[in-house]
Design a protein around this motif. Structure first.
Motif, short mmCIF file in Angstrom:
data_model
loop_
_atom_site.label_atom_id
_atom_site.label_comp_id
_atom_site.label_asym_id
_atom_site.label_seq_id
_atom_site.Cartn_x
_atom_site.Cartn_y
_atom_site.Cartn_z
N GLU A 18 -16.29 10.43 -1.11
CA GLU A 18 -15.51 9.63 -1.93
C GLU A 18 -15.84 10.72 -3.84
O GLU A 18 -15.46 11.05 -4.78
N THR B 155 -9.40 8.57 1.39
CA THR B 155 -9.72 7.81 2.67
C THR B 155 -9.01 6.44 2.86
O THR B 155 -9.19 5.97 1.96
N LYS C 153 0.95 -1.24 0.06
CA LYS C 153 -0.01 0.24 -0.06
C LYS C 153 0.56 1.47 0.00
O LYS C 153 0.51 2.07 -0.63
N SER D 16 -6.40 2.84 4.43
CA SER D 16 -5.02 3.21 5.50
C SER D 16 -4.53 3.18 3.60
O SER D 16 -3.05 3.98 4.45
N THR D 17 -4.53 2.90 2.54
CA THR D 17 -3.61 3.61 1.79
C THR D 17 -3.37 5.40 0.95
O THR D 17 -2.25 5.39 1.47
N ASP E 1 -7.08 8.31 -4.55
CA ASP E 1 -7.94 7.91 -3.24
C ASP E 1 -7.64 6.35 -3.30
O ASP E 1 -7.18 5.59 -4.25
N GLY E 2 -7.89 5.23 -2.26
CA GLY E 2 -7.84 3.80 -2.12
C GLY E 2 -9.13 3.76 -3.04
O GLY E 2 -9.93 3.77 -3.73
N ALA E 3 -8.47 1.42 -2.87
CA ALA E 3 -10.45 0.84 -2.89
C ALA E 3 -10.68 0.13 -2.25
O ALA E 3 -9.12 -0.80 -1.89
N ASP E 4 -11.90 -0.94 -1.97
CA ASP E 4 -11.86 -2.47 -2.31
C ASP E 4 -11.44 -3.17 -2.70
O ASP E 4 -11.29 -4.38 -2.67
N LYS F 81 -15.91 1.43 -3.16
CA LYS F 81 -15.60 1.46 -2.49
C LYS F 81 -16.21 2.47 -1.41
O LYS F 81 -17.98 1.64 -1.08
N GLY F 82 -16.14 2.61 -0.39
CA GLY F 82 -16.84 2.16 1.15
C GLY F 82 -16.79 1.77 2.18
O GLY F 82 -17.12 1.71 3.24
N GLY F 83 -15.55 0.87 2.09
CA GLY F 83 -15.09 0.30 3.11
C GLY F 83 -14.97 1.18 4.16
O GLY F 83 -15.32 0.03 5.69
N GLY F 84 -14.47 1.70 3.92
CA GLY F 84 -14.27 2.80 5.17
C GLY F 84 -15.39 3.80 5.59
O GLY F 84 -15.80 4.76 6.72
N GLY F 85 -16.51 3.43 4.64
CA GLY F 85 -17.82 4.26 5.28
C GLY F 85 -17.93 5.99 4.18
O GLY F 85 -18.20 6.60 4.69
N ALA F 86 -16.26 6.00 3.72
CA ALA F 86 -16.73 7.57 3.36
C ALA F 86 -16.85 7.70 1.48
O ALA F 86 -16.70 8.82 1.19
N LYS G 120 -5.91 -6.11 -4.23
CA LYS G 120 -7.89 -5.26 -4.80
C LYS G 120 -8.18 -5.43 -6.00
O LYS G 120 -8.84 -5.22 -6.28
#
Ligand code: 5RP
Length: 219
Positions: free
Chosen positions: A103, A28, A8, A30-31, A81-84, A94-99, A121
């Motif tokens: 986003e 948003t 990451k 960890s990455t 941005d990151g992705a799931d 996306k949205g694992g972090g709820g944002a 991913k």
């Protein structure tokens, strides 16, 4: 640091080469946290950032990076941005972090969307990761029933409230063969704020951290 976290970080640092100045959008997770930490080293090159969450705003400001309201920033040249999950067409979950809502707004307002992730991913078909759907609280049960009609198994992310004061349903058991179509269908359910499929506005560039170094995919 785990191997996954190192990948990451590698992807996040590779994204710095896309930063050309002005105001940039920052996602948003960890990455992205690795990206924010790396961005701090070149913060003199940008005028500031538009953030997609309270958590990212806090981290940006802790590094002394100015955070602007999107309404004051206008069109952004770059969003990172990151992705799931991502497929080869750079359509994302996306949205694992709820944002996901902020986003999606910042991604839509940006000319270029650079997605950063570790290689795990990248998937052939989206949907193994439960699809987040942000809903207006009073519509939660209604939206859940509609999602069941579409073949999914929605699970309420109990106890979680988004930055917008809403709730999240995580939808399991979806094999998303036509992401843009499903994105539109779920968007059209009354009470849905945002669905975590990013296919109508996919990423333009995907940087994957791998054991052999960063791998870049383009649309
Ligand atoms: C947050 C997101 C994140 O980008 C996604 O969950 C990936 O997170 P991480 O970088 O921690 O793996 O969509 O809403």
């Amino acid at each position: 640091m785990s191997d996954q976290d190192a990948m990451k970080k590698q992807a996040a640092e590779a994204a710095l080469s896309y930063v050309e100045g002005g105001v940039i959008g920052v996602g948003t997770g960890s990455t992205v946290n690795h990206f924010i930490d790396a961005l701090a080293g070149i913060k003199g090159r940008i005028d500031g950032a538009v953030s997609s969450s309270v958590a990212s705003t806090t981290r940006l400001e802790a590094h002394g990076i100015r955070v602007l309201d999107l309404n004051a920033a206008g069109e952004l040249s770059l969003y990172v941005d990151g992705a799931d999950e991502s497929n080869e067409r750079l359509e994302l979950i996306k949205g694992g972090g709820g944002a996901l809502t902020r986003e999606k707004i910042v991604a839509a307002a940006s000319r270029q969307f650079v997605c950063i992730a570790d290689e795990s991913k990248l998937v052939r078909v989206l949907g193994a990761f439960p699809l987040p759907v942000e809903v207006i609280p009073m519509a939660r049960s209604f939206v859940a029933r509609e999602l069941v009609r579409l073949g999914g198994s929605p699970v309420w992310r109990d106890g979680f409230v988004t930055d917008n004061g809403n709730q999240i349903l995580d939808v399991q058991n979806l094999e998303i063969l036509e992401p843009a179509k499903l994105e539109q269908t779920i968007n059209n359910i009354a009470g849905v704020v945002t669905v975590g499929i990013f296919a109508l506005r996919p990423a333009d560039v995907l940087i994957l951290g791998t054991p052999d170094g960063p791998r870049t995919l383009r649309r």
